[in-house]
Write an enzyme that holds these catalytic residues in place. Structure first.
Site, short mmCIF file in Angstrom:
data_model
loop_
_atom_site.label_atom_id
_atom_site.label_comp_id
_atom_site.label_asym_id
_atom_site.label_seq_id
_atom_site.Cartn_x
_atom_site.Cartn_y
_atom_site.Cartn_z
N THR A 93 0.83 -1.35 -0.08
CA THR A 93 -0.10 -0.27 0.02
C THR A 93 0.94 1.14 -0.12
O THR A 93 1.89 1.45 0.96
CB THR A 93 -1.01 0.13 1.23
OG1 THR A 93 -1.75 -1.15 1.33
CG2 THR A 93 -1.71 1.15 1.27
N LYS A 168 -7.59 1.76 -2.75
CA LYS A 168 -6.86 1.13 -1.43
C LYS A 168 -7.31 2.39 -0.34
O LYS A 168 -7.52 2.07 1.07
CB LYS A 168 -5.63 0.73 -1.25
CG LYS A 168 -5.04 0.32 0.01
CD LYS A 168 -5.93 -0.96 0.69
CE LYS A 168 -5.61 -1.50 1.95
NZ LYS A 168 -4.26 -2.35 1.90
N LYS A 236 -0.24 4.75 8.66
CA LYS A 236 0.66 5.17 7.48
C LYS A 236 -0.34 4.98 6.28
O LYS A 236 -0.30 5.86 5.49
CB LYS A 236 1.71 3.94 7.06
CG LYS A 236 2.51 4.23 5.70
CD LYS A 236 1.97 3.29 4.65
CE LYS A 236 2.08 1.79 4.68
NZ LYS A 236 1.58 1.24 3.57
#
Length: 287
Positions: A93, A168, A236
């Site tokens: 990701t 995502k 994150k």
């Protein structure tokens, strides 16, 4: 098919094993070589000490590492060892900009690229039931999907390079808001003194039902968080989502608030706790 898998964390470790079990010739690389040696001992296949040698002669290289910097560094090394016409698939990701940069470097060498972040957590990876959202050309996606099918229950081609990563971000935005609502519900029910097992039986059959409720309700109620997708990684991902929101002029007030709640969980020692540990913050503040 000769494949390489780079990064044997909680996700990559079982994903690479699924490829080997499918009959592919798999070579792995991990920055901690002991982890790669353990994988080979358990599964077979081969390991190499660096991405360059690990990717030599591979038709498809798949990576699942940590963040933008990790992805760029690993991809740069891997691409230098890959042949023209090969394909690089990044399951990490990252930001869409990172995916676009790797795609640019791959194109310079005549190598295809697909950004393919995953959702489903460690259990999804182990059970071969991940949801994968992809960005790339139609041809590159088709090639990648035929291999990724071994560890996925759903693979969707979202659009061009970078769009898998944007999807995502949508996924993580949904999860963040949902988990905060679920945390407040569990916290409220516990404080009110009602039977939480019966509450779950009632509400999980209606409009409030969700994957997070089905898989995290019991452990949230017990205060158990030593498993799953770490808070550090969620922060994150939320930072990526918030940065992308700034680029595209989107407003994410709830996501920004939940990100700060996760910062408090980190301060309370929960950096490696599952994302459902949001409820711990409410319990601590009310104690």
């Amino acid at each position: 098919m000769k494949l390489s898998f780079l990064g044997l964390g909680v996700m990559g470790y079982p994903m690479a094993a699924h490829l080997l079990k499918a009959g592919h010739d798999v070579t792995v690389f991990n920055r901690t070589s002991e982890k790669a040696a353990k994988w080979v001992a358990e599964n077979g296949g081969a390991m190499e000490p660096d991405p360059v040698s690990a990717c030599r002669d591979a038709r498809i290289v798949l990576a699942c590492v940590g963040n933008d910097d990790d992805s760029i560094a690993v991809a740069t090394a891997a691409l230098s060892g890959m042949e023209e016409g090969a394909l690089y698939v990044d399951h990490t990701t990252t930001s869409a900009a990172c995916a676009e940069e790797i795609a640019r470097r791959a194109a310079e060498r005549g190598i295809g690229f697909v950004d393919a972040p995953v959702s489903g957590g460690q259990a999804g990876a182990e059970n071969g039931a991940l949801s994968i959202m992809c960005g790339g050309s139609d041809a590159d996606f088709a090639t990648a999907a035929a291999v990724m099918d071994r560890y996925a229950k759903r693979i969707v081609h979202i659009g061009p390079v970078g769009h898998g990563q944007l999807c995502k971000a949508v996924n993580q935005i949904c999860i963040a808001g949902l988990l905060q609502g679920l945390s407040e519900a569990v916290h409220f029910g516990s404080r009110a003194g009602i039977d939480m097992d019966k509450v779950y039986e009632a509400v999980s059959g209606g409009a409030a039902q969700s994957w997070q409720m089905e898989n995290r309700w019991a452990t949230m109620n017990k205060g158990e968080f030593d498993f799953g997708f770490a808070v550090d990684w969620m922060r994150k991902d939320l930072r990526i989502a918030l940065d992308e929101a700034g680029r595209h002029g989107a407003s994410l007030p709830v996501t920004a608030l939940v990100d700060q709640f996760y910062a408090q969980v980190q301060e309370n020692g929960g950096r490696r706790w599952d994302t459902s540990s949001l409820v711990s913050r409410l319990n601590k503040n009310s104690s």
